[in-house]
Write a protein that holds these residues in place. Structure first.
Motif, PDB file in Angstrom:
ATOM      1  N   PHE A  31       0.828  -1.222   0.000  1.00  0.00           N
ATOM      2  CA  PHE A  31       0.000   0.000   0.000  1.00  0.00           C
ATOM      3  C   PHE A  31       0.859   1.268   0.000  1.00  0.00           C
ATOM      4  O   PHE A  31       0.628   2.203   0.763  1.00  0.00           O
ATOM      5  N   LYS A  32       1.866   1.301  -0.898  1.00  0.00           N
ATOM      6  CA  LYS A  32       2.764   2.457  -0.939  1.00  0.00           C
ATOM      7  C   LYS A  32       2.014   3.769  -1.131  1.00  0.00           C
ATOM      8  O   LYS A  32       2.410   4.805  -0.586  1.00  0.00           O
ATOM      9  N   GLU A  33       0.944   3.724  -1.924  1.00  0.00           N
ATOM     10  CA  GLU A  33       0.206   4.958  -2.208  1.00  0.00           C
ATOM     11  C   GLU A  33      -0.588   5.445  -1.005  1.00  0.00           C
ATOM     12  O   GLU A  33      -1.150   6.542  -1.028  1.00  0.00           O
ATOM     13  N   HIS A  34      -0.644   4.633   0.056  1.00  0.00           N
ATOM     14  CA  HIS A  34      -1.362   5.018   1.282  1.00  0.00           C
ATOM     15  C   HIS A  34      -0.402   5.292   2.432  1.00  0.00           C
ATOM     16  O   HIS A  34      -0.815   5.349   3.584  1.00  0.00           O
ATOM     17  N   ILE A  35       0.876   5.471   2.113  1.00  0.00           N
ATOM     18  CA  ILE A  35       1.899   5.715   3.140  1.00  0.00           C
ATOM     19  C   ILE A  35       2.536   7.079   2.904  1.00  0.00           C
ATOM     20  O   ILE A  35       2.872   7.440   1.776  1.00  0.00           O
ATOM     21  N   LEU A  36       2.698   7.846   3.966  1.00  0.00           N
ATOM     22  CA  LEU A  36       3.435   9.101   3.926  1.00  0.00           C
ATOM     23  C   LEU A  36       4.521   9.066   5.000  1.00  0.00           C
ATOM     24  O   LEU A  36       4.282   8.620   6.122  1.00  0.00           O
ATOM     25  N   ILE A  37       5.709   9.542   4.631  1.00  0.00           N
ATOM     26  CA  ILE A  37       6.823   9.624   5.574  1.00  0.00           C
ATOM     27  C   ILE A  37       7.106  11.094   5.830  1.00  0.00           C
ATOM     28  O   ILE A  37       7.335  11.868   4.898  1.00  0.00           O
ATOM     29  N   THR A  38       7.046  11.504   7.085  1.00  0.00           N
ATOM     30  CA  THR A  38       7.277  12.904   7.430  1.00  0.00           C
ATOM     31  C   THR A  38       8.344  13.014   8.519  1.00  0.00           C
ATOM     32  O   THR A  38       8.526  12.090   9.326  1.00  0.00           O
ATOM     33  N   VAL A  39       9.047  14.125   8.514  1.00  0.00           N
ATOM     34  CA  VAL A  39      10.007  14.456   9.574  1.00  0.00           C
ATOM     35  C   VAL A  39       9.412  15.611  10.367  1.00  0.00           C
ATOM     36  O   VAL A  39       9.134  16.677   9.812  1.00  0.00           O
TER      37      VAL A  39
END
Length: 477
Positions: free
Chosen positions: A375-383
């Protein structure tokens, strides 16, 4: 190393009562219907779905010539497309839906435009099909059904893919209008609009915007809007697009029993101005930690209005120019936080006919395994700054946010979860900043050996993949 996992969700389950006066409650499966009508849409990827939605128009041509610029009417004479559009929603669906505890205002609006004014004919409480039908037939009222993707599987499937394509929320409404009637007065919206004509025909009058790319909804008077730029008859299977701010009104013509159309809307509060409002606080905060001049005190009595001279304006402008220069050269990191969190917390979960999205898939990963993200399109990586309250200086950490736990039944309804569930959904997984590069590796490649992750120790590598696997975000190949 500490990796924070979300607590078990304690979502409140609200049971909707049925209208026993209308009919028997249908089986549980009928709540989310799946259409067997062959689809002319291609669901292989978000891009292919959008391309098939606007065919025969090319995607690049659409964004180059029409997006945020001017309306587009796509006429289709394909019976297969018309049949598929009708399967998405039709007037006869309302009878079974009324048995599922629909409520006026929240789920259904009953409206009619009379002498250029909107008249709301809603009752109180739950919707009865017999009363709804009476308003439709006798009062020639339009039925507006909010967010039907909560009930219709195929709309969930379409809108989930479109949210991946646009990178923003996609809402929908159904409008059912009897012949020789109009539901809403001339107005403009703050969203990009795609109209799919499902049943019957509808006449659309479009006018030049008084507020191009508007940021809010507003009704416009007949005196201000002038003559229409477009006079369109939308037939079953047709699609109409127009940018936000486009003034429009629509009516069902004589000789047509009724019209049913679906409005897909997106890009609400998704402008450059909205992005600046989101990133600017963190930009200024980060810069203030390294730039002494931004930490110097402002002139005395400035807040009382006595120090608002050219020197103060010059000082502020200099600081903003310096910040802009460093942002352009990449010296100052740009972080969109609130917009990302809002999107990931409120978007649709991945479309699936199975109820196993939240169950880890396959075996537990080992160091020698090849793995990939799900589900890459449903993952967000934030700092972001750590949300832990401590007396120490602010520490940046990495959050992996995802939408697998999002409730479909409240999509675009403005409903808030209880505090703990909202915290679970919005936080996702938290990792030390040292894990950012390894997470980027997983995000950018199709598959990767656990041992190749750019982390210093075997324990770090295994802890990372185990945390992702436990959240159903990673699978062993």
């Amino acid at each position: 190393m500490l990796i924070k996992m979300p607590k078990k969700s304690k979502a409140k389950i609200v049971k909707r009562q049925s209208n026993v006066e209308d009919e028997q409650l249908p089986s549980k499966q009928s709540r989310v219907e799946h259409s067997d009508t062959p689809s002319p849409l291609c669901f292989d990827s978000p891009a292919s779905l959008f391309q098939s939605l606007i065919q025969p128009m090319d995607t690049e041509q659409f964004f180059r010539e029409y997006w945020e610029k001017k309306p587009l009417h796509l006429q289709r004479s394909d019976p297969r497309t018309a049949s598929y559009y009708q399967s998405l929603f039709q007037l006869s669906n309302l009878q079974s839906l009324c048995s599922q505890g629909l409520e006026y205002y929240r789920d259904i609006n009953v409206v009619r435009c009379i002498n250029g004014k909107k008249k709301v004919l809603n009752k109180e409480g739950q919707v009865k099909n017999s009363v709804l039908n009476k308003n439709f037939v006798q009062n020639k009222a339009t039925i507006q059904f909010h967010q039907p993707q909560r009930f219709k599987d195929e709309l969930w499937r379409i809108q989930e893919k479109l949210e991946c394509f646009f990178g923003g929320l996609v809402g929908s409404n159904i409008y059912i209008t009897p012949q020789e009637s109009q539901g809403l007065p001339a107005h403009y919206d703050d969203v990009e609009v795609f109209i799919l004509q499902l049943e019957g025909e509808k006449r659309w009058l479009l006018y030049n915007p008084t507020v191009p790319l508007a940021t809010e909804y507003s009704v416009e008077s007949e005196e201000r809007i002038g003559s229409p730029t477009h006079d369109i008859i939308l037939k079953a299977g047709d699609l109409l697009y127009f940018p936000r701010g486009t003034i429009h009104q629509a009516s069902t013509t004589a000789g047509v029993d009724h019209s049913t159309h679906l409005t897909l809307s997106t890009y609400q509060r998704m402008s450059w101005g909205d992005l600046l409002l989101d990133i600017f606080p963190s930009l200024l905060s980060d810069r203030s930690r390294t730039e002494v001049s931004l930490r110097e005190g402002m002139p005395r009595s400035l807040l009382l209005g006595s120090g608002e001279g050219p020197d103060s304006r010059r000082r502020l402008a200099t600081a903003l120019r310096s910040l802009a220069d460093e942002m352009e050269t990449g010296m100052q990191e740009v972080r969109s936080t609130h917009m990302k969190r809002d999107f990931i917390m409120n978007r649709l979960p991945p479309y699936s006919q199975q109820q196993q999205l939240l169950t880890p898939s396959g075996r537990i990963p080992a160091l020698e395994d090849m793995v990939c993200l799900r589900f890459k399109e449903h993952i967000l990586i934030t700092v972001e700054p750590s949300q832990e309250r401590t007396d120490e200086a602010m520490e940046l950490v990495v959050f992996v946010l995802h939408s697998l736990k999002n409730p479909r039944v409240s999509h675009m309804m403005g409903e808030t979860c209880d505090e703990e569930v909202e915290q679970d959904i919005s936080r996702g997984l938290q990792f030390p900043l040292s894990h950012l590069q390894a997470l980027r590796q997983l995000q950018q490649v199709g598959q990767l050996a656990v041992d190749q992750l750019q982390l210093p120790t075997r324990e770090d590598k295994l802890s990372l993949v185990l945390a992702l696997w436990s959240e159903s975000l990673l699978v062993v190949l």
